[in-house]
Design an enzyme around this catalytic site. Structure first.
Site, PDB file in Angstrom:
ATOM      1  N   GLY A  46      -4.754   5.081   3.183  1.00 51.11           N
ATOM      2  CA  GLY A  46      -6.058   5.502   3.689  1.00 51.11           C
ATOM      3  C   GLY A  46      -7.011   4.327   3.795  1.00 51.11           C
ATOM      4  CD  GLN A  51     -11.197   1.178   1.628  1.00 51.81           C
ATOM      5  OE1 GLN A  51     -10.738   2.198   2.142  1.00 51.81           O
ATOM      6  NE2 GLN A  51     -10.506   0.408   0.803  1.00 51.81           N
ATOM      7  CB  CYS A  89      -8.586   0.343  -4.197  1.00 58.14           C
ATOM      8  SG  CYS A  89      -9.915   0.482  -2.988  1.00 58.14           S
ATOM      9  CG  LEU A  90      -6.085  -1.117   1.336  1.00 60.80           C
ATOM     10  CD1 LEU A  90      -6.334  -0.553   2.728  1.00 60.80           C
ATOM     11  CD2 LEU A  90      -4.876  -2.019   1.315  1.00 60.80           C
ATOM     12  CG  HIS A 131      -8.644   6.149  -3.101  1.00 52.44           C
ATOM     13  ND1 HIS A 131      -8.338   5.378  -4.204  1.00 52.44           N
ATOM     14  CD2 HIS A 131      -9.064   5.266  -2.148  1.00 52.44           C
ATOM     15  CE1 HIS A 131      -8.567   4.101  -3.928  1.00 52.44           C
ATOM     16  NE2 HIS A 131      -9.003   4.024  -2.684  1.00 52.44           N
ATOM     17  CD  GLU A 132      -9.132   6.350   1.569  1.00 52.15           C
ATOM     18  OE1 GLU A 132     -10.142   5.698   1.895  1.00 52.15           O
ATOM     19  OE2 GLU A 132      -8.129   5.816   1.052  1.00 52.15           O
ATOM     20  CG  HIS A 135     -13.423   4.141  -0.647  1.00 50.30           C
ATOM     21  ND1 HIS A 135     -13.856   2.963  -1.210  1.00 50.30           N
ATOM     22  CD2 HIS A 135     -12.071   4.111  -0.711  1.00 50.30           C
ATOM     23  CE1 HIS A 135     -12.813   2.252  -1.596  1.00 50.30           C
ATOM     24  NE2 HIS A 135     -11.716   2.927  -1.318  1.00 50.30           N
TER      25      HIS A 135
END
Length: 163
Positions: A46, A51, A89-90, A131-132, A135
């Protein structure tokens, strides 16, 4: 449309509560195209708009080859007690820790045509939905770690080459 650079821990946009998308215009269509292209890279489940530097409520997903996006997503239901779930996480590259996540989740939002979108499921999909949406509320997975693990993770961040 392009694969966009991922913003890294410390960038203020990652701590910003994102604004809802009020109008679907060419800018929003371009954002969705970029989110989808960016999530298509291997190893990505995702990507949320902040991000890639955009403080709007949108994310893309790539779960078992199913690629898509949601605008104005709202986490409407979770089921089961939160359990420690391996997560990275990216925006916090190289870190992997157990975050508390519910085993099932549902997100509701819209697509580019303003039509309703409902995503729900368990496992990696449930984790990605939580998670998304975190964010979009200005939260990183680090906030879901138990206090002792969070101390370890923050030390790893400070010692990382990218920080």
């Amino acid at each position: 449309m392009a694969v966009r650079e991922i913003r890294i821990f410390g960038d203020p946009v990652l701590r910003t509560v994102c604004a809802p998308i009020e109008e679907i215009d060419d800018g929003v269509r371009a954002l969705v195209a970029d989110l989808v292209e960016t999530v298509e890279l291997p190893g990505r489940a995702g990507v949320a708009a902040p991000q890639i530097g955009v403080a709007l409520r949108a994310f893309s997903y790539n779960i078992d080859g199913d690629i898509g996006y949601v605008l104005n997503p709202v986490l409407t239901e979770v089921r089961g007690e939160p359990v420690p779930t391996g997560e990275g996480c990216l925006s916090v590259p190289g870190l992997w820790h157990d975050a508390l996540r519910h085993p099932w989740a549902r997100v509701e939002g819209i697509d580019l045509d303003g039509e309703a979108v409902v995503l729900e499921g368990e496992g990696l999909l449930a984790q990605a939905l939580q998670h998304e949406t975190d964010h979009l509320d200005g939260k990183l997975f680090l906030s879901r770690l138990d206090p002792e693990t969070r101390k370890i993770a923050m030390r790893e961040v400070r010692e990382s080459s990218w920080f």
